[in-house]
Scaffold this motif. Structure first.
Motif, PDB file in Angstrom:
ATOM      1  N   GLY A   7       0.803  -1.219   0.000  1.00 44.62           N
ATOM      2  CA  GLY A   7       0.000   0.000   0.000  1.00 44.62           C
ATOM      3  C   GLY A   7       0.832   1.263   0.000  1.00 44.62           C
ATOM      4  N   VAL A   8       0.660   2.082  -1.030  1.00 47.58           N
ATOM      5  CA  VAL A   8       1.322   3.384  -1.107  1.00 47.58           C
ATOM      6  C   VAL A   8       0.239   4.459  -1.056  1.00 47.58           C
ATOM      7  N   GLY A   9      -0.433   4.516   0.094  1.00 48.66           N
ATOM      8  CA  GLY A   9      -1.424   5.553   0.329  1.00 48.66           C
ATOM      9  C   GLY A   9      -0.885   6.528   1.352  1.00 48.66           C
ATOM     10  N   VAL A  10      -1.485   6.530   2.533  1.00 45.67           N
ATOM     11  CA  VAL A  10      -1.045   7.396   3.625  1.00 45.67           C
ATOM     12  C   VAL A  10      -0.214   6.615   4.642  1.00 45.67           C
ATOM     13  N   ALA A  11      -0.754   5.505   5.137  1.00 40.01           N
ATOM     14  CA  ALA A  11      -0.069   4.754   6.190  1.00 40.01           C
ATOM     15  C   ALA A  11       1.219   4.106   5.690  1.00 40.01           C
ATOM     16  N   GLY A  12       1.207   3.550   4.470  1.00 41.13           N
ATOM     17  CA  GLY A  12       2.368   2.831   3.959  1.00 41.13           C
ATOM     18  C   GLY A  12       3.621   3.683   3.865  1.00 41.13           C
ATOM     19  N   PRO A  13       3.600   4.826   3.166  1.00 41.25           N
ATOM     20  CA  PRO A  13       4.796   5.670   3.103  1.00 41.25           C
ATOM     21  C   PRO A  13       5.229   6.207   4.469  1.00 41.25           C
ATOM     22  N   GLU A  30       2.528  -1.653  -4.457  1.00 45.21           N
ATOM     23  CA  GLU A  30       1.277  -0.924  -4.724  1.00 45.21           C
ATOM     24  C   GLU A  30       0.572  -1.458  -5.962  1.00 45.21           C
ATOM     25  N   GLN A  31      -0.709  -1.721  -5.806  1.00 38.57           N
ATOM     26  CA  GLN A  31      -1.498  -2.252  -6.913  1.00 38.57           C
ATOM     27  C   GLN A  31      -1.623  -1.266  -8.066  1.00 38.57           C
ATOM     28  N   ALA A  32      -1.801   0.017  -7.762  1.00 30.86           N
ATOM     29  CA  ALA A  32      -1.965   1.020  -8.812  1.00 30.86           C
ATOM     30  C   ALA A  32      -0.675   1.166  -9.615  1.00 30.86           C
ATOM     31  N   ALA A  33      -0.817   1.560 -10.866  1.00 29.60           N
ATOM     32  CA  ALA A  33       0.342   1.690 -11.740  1.00 29.60           C
ATOM     33  C   ALA A  33       1.225   2.875 -11.367  1.00 29.60           C
ATOM     34  N   GLN A  34       0.667   3.838 -10.670  1.00 35.59           N
ATOM     35  CA  GLN A  34       1.430   5.007 -10.252  1.00 35.59           C
ATOM     36  C   GLN A  34       0.798   5.586  -8.997  1.00 35.59           C
ATOM     37  N   LEU A  35       1.470   6.558  -8.410  1.00 32.28           N
ATOM     38  CA  LEU A  35       0.975   7.184  -7.192  1.00 32.28           C
ATOM     39  C   LEU A  35      -0.388   7.810  -7.455  1.00 32.28           C
ATOM     40  N   ARG A  36      -1.358   7.481  -6.615  1.00 33.85           N
ATOM     41  CA  ARG A  36      -2.697   8.052  -6.771  1.00 33.85           C
ATOM     42  C   ARG A  36      -2.670   9.514  -6.362  1.00 33.85           C
ATOM     43  N   THR A  37      -3.358  10.345  -7.131  1.00 32.41           N
ATOM     44  CA  THR A  37      -3.392  11.780  -6.850  1.00 32.41           C
ATOM     45  C   THR A  37      -4.827  12.225  -6.579  1.00 32.41           C
ATOM     46  N   ARG A  38      -4.949  13.445  -6.112  1.00 30.14           N
ATOM     47  CA  ARG A  38      -6.231  14.096  -5.837  1.00 30.14           C
ATOM     48  C   ARG A  38      -7.048  13.285  -4.839  1.00 30.14           C
ATOM     49  N   GLY A  39      -8.254  12.875  -5.157  1.00 31.78           N
ATOM     50  CA  GLY A  39      -9.110  12.202  -4.193  1.00 31.78           C
ATOM     51  C   GLY A  39      -9.971  13.198  -3.438  1.00 31.78           C
ATOM     52  N   TYR A  40     -10.838  12.672  -2.595  1.00 31.63           N
ATOM     53  CA  TYR A  40     -11.753  13.528  -1.845  1.00 31.63           C
ATOM     54  C   TYR A  40     -10.972  14.332  -0.799  1.00 31.63           C
ATOM     55  N   GLU A 118      12.576   1.410  -2.067  1.00 31.08           N
ATOM     56  CA  GLU A 118      12.126   0.734  -3.277  1.00 31.08           C
ATOM     57  C   GLU A 118      10.611   0.674  -3.302  1.00 31.08           C
ATOM     58  N   ALA A 119      10.011   0.965  -4.453  1.00 32.82           N
ATOM     59  CA  ALA A 119       8.559   0.923  -4.607  1.00 32.82           C
ATOM     60  C   ALA A 119       8.218   0.151  -5.878  1.00 32.82           C
ATOM     61  N   LEU A 120       7.378  -0.858  -5.744  1.00 33.56           N
ATOM     62  CA  LEU A 120       6.932  -1.673  -6.871  1.00 33.56           C
ATOM     63  C   LEU A 120       5.485  -1.310  -7.180  1.00 33.56           C
ATOM     64  N   PHE A 121       5.285  -0.504  -8.213  1.00 35.40           N
ATOM     65  CA  PHE A 121       3.931  -0.112  -8.613  1.00 35.40           C
ATOM     66  C   PHE A 121       3.370  -1.131  -9.607  1.00 35.40           C
ATOM     67  N   GLY A 122       2.050  -1.171  -9.698  1.00 32.89           N
ATOM     68  CA  GLY A 122       1.392  -2.123 -10.590  1.00 32.89           C
ATOM     69  C   GLY A 122       1.603  -3.563 -10.146  1.00 32.89           C
ATOM     70  N   LEU A 139       4.444 -12.390  -5.649  1.00 31.62           N
ATOM     71  CA  LEU A 139       3.941 -11.159  -6.250  1.00 31.62           C
ATOM     72  C   LEU A 139       3.185 -11.459  -7.541  1.00 31.62           C
ATOM     73  N   SER A 140       2.342 -10.530  -7.933  1.00 36.04           N
ATOM     74  CA  SER A 140       1.526 -10.712  -9.132  1.00 36.04           C
ATOM     75  C   SER A 140       2.353 -10.712 -10.410  1.00 36.04           C
ATOM     76  N   ASN A 141       3.589 -10.230 -10.352  1.00 36.19           N
ATOM     77  CA  ASN A 141       4.451 -10.251 -11.536  1.00 36.19           C
ATOM     78  C   ASN A 141       5.192 -11.582 -11.689  1.00 36.19           C
ATOM     79  N   GLY A 142       4.856 -12.543 -10.822  1.00 35.40           N
ATOM     80  CA  GLY A 142       5.466 -13.863 -10.901  1.00 35.40           C
ATOM     81  C   GLY A 142       6.705 -14.049 -10.058  1.00 35.40           C
ATOM     82  N   GLU A 143       7.211 -12.969  -9.480  1.00 31.50           N
ATOM     83  CA  GLU A 143       8.420 -13.065  -8.668  1.00 31.50           C
ATOM     84  C   GLU A 143       8.077 -13.470  -7.234  1.00 31.50           C
ATOM     85  N   GLU A 144       9.069 -14.028  -6.544  1.00 29.73           N
ATOM     86  CA  GLU A 144       8.972 -14.337  -5.127  1.00 29.73           C
ATOM     87  C   GLU A 144      10.187 -13.769  -4.420  1.00 29.73           C
ATOM     88  N   SER A 145       9.977 -13.348  -3.157  1.00 29.57           N
ATOM     89  CA  SER A 145      11.094 -12.778  -2.403  1.00 29.57           C
ATOM     90  C   SER A 145      10.863 -13.025  -0.922  1.00 29.57           C
TER      91      SER A 145
END
Length: 405
Positions: A7-13, A30-40, A118-122, A139-145
Motif C-alpha cells: 500500500g502506497v497511500g497514507v499509512a504505507g509511506p 502498490e497495486q496502482a500503476a502510479q501514485l494516486r493523486t487528488r481524491g476527496y 524501493e517501490a513496486l507499482f502495478g 507477487l503478481s508479476n510472478g516473482e517471489e522474495s
C-alpha cells in the motif's frame, strides 16, 4: 530487517519513512500503476499533523491545503438552513488544522522518502508463506522474495489481511451508508472555501470548490437507496448513483450531467474494520486494513499515520523483536482507536440523517456552534486526542539504499 509494505497511500509511506529512519529496508508494493493523486478532501489534524511535522512535510501539506471558512447546509432553493464556521476547529487544535485532497497528503508523504525506498507499482501480493526466519512473498508479476516482516497498509479492502487473517466479511461492520465522490472542471456555482451540503432523508450531496476551477462532490446515502448488487465498474457505479439520487432537488440535475460525463468515480460502503488482533506471526496491519474508522469519521488518515509511526517506533524500541513490537503497538493504540470508531458511529448518524426530523435537528443544532463557548465545548471532547504521542529514538542508518542492495 527487510520489510514488505503493501500500500502506497497514507499509512504505507509513513511506515516506510520511520522504518528507514531506524535503519530497516522497507519495500513498498502498490497495486496502482502510479501514485494516486487528488481524491476527496479530508480534514487533517491531531497526531497525524504532529507526525507530519516530525517528518518535515508540513509546508507541503499547508501549500496543498485549504483554509475552509464554513460548512453550510442549504435547502432545495440554496438558502442557508444550518451550518457552522470552521474557526472553532482551529481554536480547539491551536491552529494545527487544514483540509486537503487525500492524494496530496499521500504525495507529500511519498516524496519524504527522497527516493531511498524501493517501490513496486502495478504489483500486488498474491501469496504469503511464513517460515521460521521470515515470509516468502509471492507477487503478481510472478516473482517471489523473502522478507523478515510483512505489513498490510492496503486499506479497507486489504489484500494482506485477506491472505493472513481471512476474508473481509469476518471483520467488516457496515454503518448503513454508501459513499461516492468525484471531481469535475468548470462547475458553477462556486463558493470558495465553503463546504456546501444539501440533505434529504437518507441522502446527501456536498460540494467543495478546489483550485484550478475544479469542484469535488461527495455523496452519502443510506443503504435503502441502493438498488441491486454492489457495482463493480465505473459505469455500474454511475448508474447506482443516478438511481440513488433520482428526483433529488437542489443542484442535482446539473450534477447528474457532470456525473454522466466523468470516467473516474470513488464508490464504496461506509464500514469499519474491527479485528480481534492486528498481527499474526510475522504479518501486521495498520491504517484502514487494521481498524478503519470509516470515511465519515474524519480522522482516518491521521490515525493511519499514528499507527505507522507507533509500529515503527516499537520495532525500534524492541530492537527488531517483532512479537514484542507487535504486541506493544496494539496495546498502545487499540483502546484509543476503538473509541474513535465508537465516535464515528455517532457522527455518521448526525452528519447524514436518515429522517426529516434528523435533518431538521442537525441543521438547527449546528447553529449553536455560532456561540464560541458552546462550540468549543461541543467540539473539544471529540476533537482532542488524549493519547500522548511517544517520542521514539530512531537511529538512522545513513547508507544509501542502493549500497545496501
Amino acid at each position: 530487517m527487510k520489510i514488505a509494505i503493501s500500500g502506497v497511500g497514507v499509512a504505507g509511506p509513513t511506515l516506510a519513512y520511520w522504518l528507514r529512519q531506524a535503519g530497516h529496508r522497507p519495500t513498498l508494493i502498490e497495486q496502482a500503476a502510479q501514485l494516486r493523486t487528488r481524491g476527496y478532501v479530508i480534514d487533517f489534524w491531531g497526531h497525524g499533523y504532529t507526525i507530519a511535522q516530525r517528518m518535515r512535510i508540513l509546508p507541503a501539506i499547508r501549500d496543498a491545503g485549504y483554509a475552509v471558512e464554513e460548512v453550510r447546509f442549504v435547502n432545495g432553493r440554496s438558502e442557508e438552513v444550518g451550518g457552522f464556521g470552521v474557526d472553532v476547529f482551529r481554536r480547539v487544535s491551536d491552529g494545527r488544522f487544514t483540509s486537503l485532497p487525500r492524494g496530496d497528503l499521500a504525495a507529500a508523504l511519498y516524496q519524504a522518502l527522497d527516493g531511498e525506498v524501493e517501490a513496486l507499482f502495478g504489483t500486488t501480493i498474491v501469496s504469503l508463506d511464513e517460515h521460521r526466519t521470515g515470509v516468502r512473498v509471492g507477487l503478481s508479476n510472478g516473482e517471489e522474495s523473502d522478507f523478515d516482516l510483512v505489513v498490510g497498509a492496503d486499506g479497507l479492502h486489504s489484500n494482506v489481511r485477506a491472505l493472513a487473517f481471512g476474508e473481509e466479511q469476518q471483520f467488516a461492520h457496515d454503518l448503513g451508508y454508501h459513499v461516492a465522490a468525484f471531481d469535475v472542471f468548470g462547475y458553477a456555482p462556486r463558493d470558495d472555501l465553503v463546504y456546501v451540503s444539501h440533505a434529504e432523508p437518507g441522502r446527501q450531496i456536498s460540494r467543495f470548490t478546489e483550485r484550478g476551477n475544479r469542484t469535488m462532490f461527495l455523496f452519502v446515502f443510506a443503504d435503502r437507496w441502493m438498488v441491486g448488487a454492489e457495482p463493480q465498474t465505473a459505469e455500474e457505479r454511475k448508474r447506482a448513483l443516478m438511481q440513488a439520487f433520482w428526483g433529488m432537488g437542489w443542484e442535482w440535475p446539473g450534477i447528474a450531467e457532470c456525473l454522466a460525463a466523468i470516467d473516474d468515480i470513488y464508490f464504496d460502503r461506509v464500514r469499519q474494520i474491527r479485528m480481534p488482533a492486528w498481527s499474526t506471526g510475522r504479518v501486521a496491519l495498520i491504517g484502514d486494513a487494521a481498524a478503519a474508522v470509516s470515511l465519515l469519521a474524519g480522522e482516518g488518515a491521521g490515525l493511519g499515520m499514528l499507527e505507522a509511526y507507533v509500529l515503527a517506533g516499537e520495532l525500534a524500541a524492541s530492537e527488531g523483536a517483532h512479537r514484542l513490537a507487535f504486541a506493544q503497538y496494539e496495546a498502545r493504540l487499540r483502546g484509543f482507536v476503538s473509541a474513535k470508531q465508537q465516535a464515528a458511529n455517532r457522527f455518521a448518524r448526525f452528519f447524514a440523517p436518515r429522517t426529516s426530523l434528523g435533518v431538521w435537528f442537525r441543521n438547527h443544532a449546528t447553529r449553536l456552534l455560532a456561540i464560541p463557548a458552546v462550540a468549543e465545548r461541543m467540539v473539544s471532547g471529540e476533537f482532542r486526542d488524549d493519547l500522548p504521542l511517544p517520542d521514539y529514538r530512531f537511529e538512522r542508518a545513513r547508507t544509501p539504499l542502493s549500497a545496501e542492495m
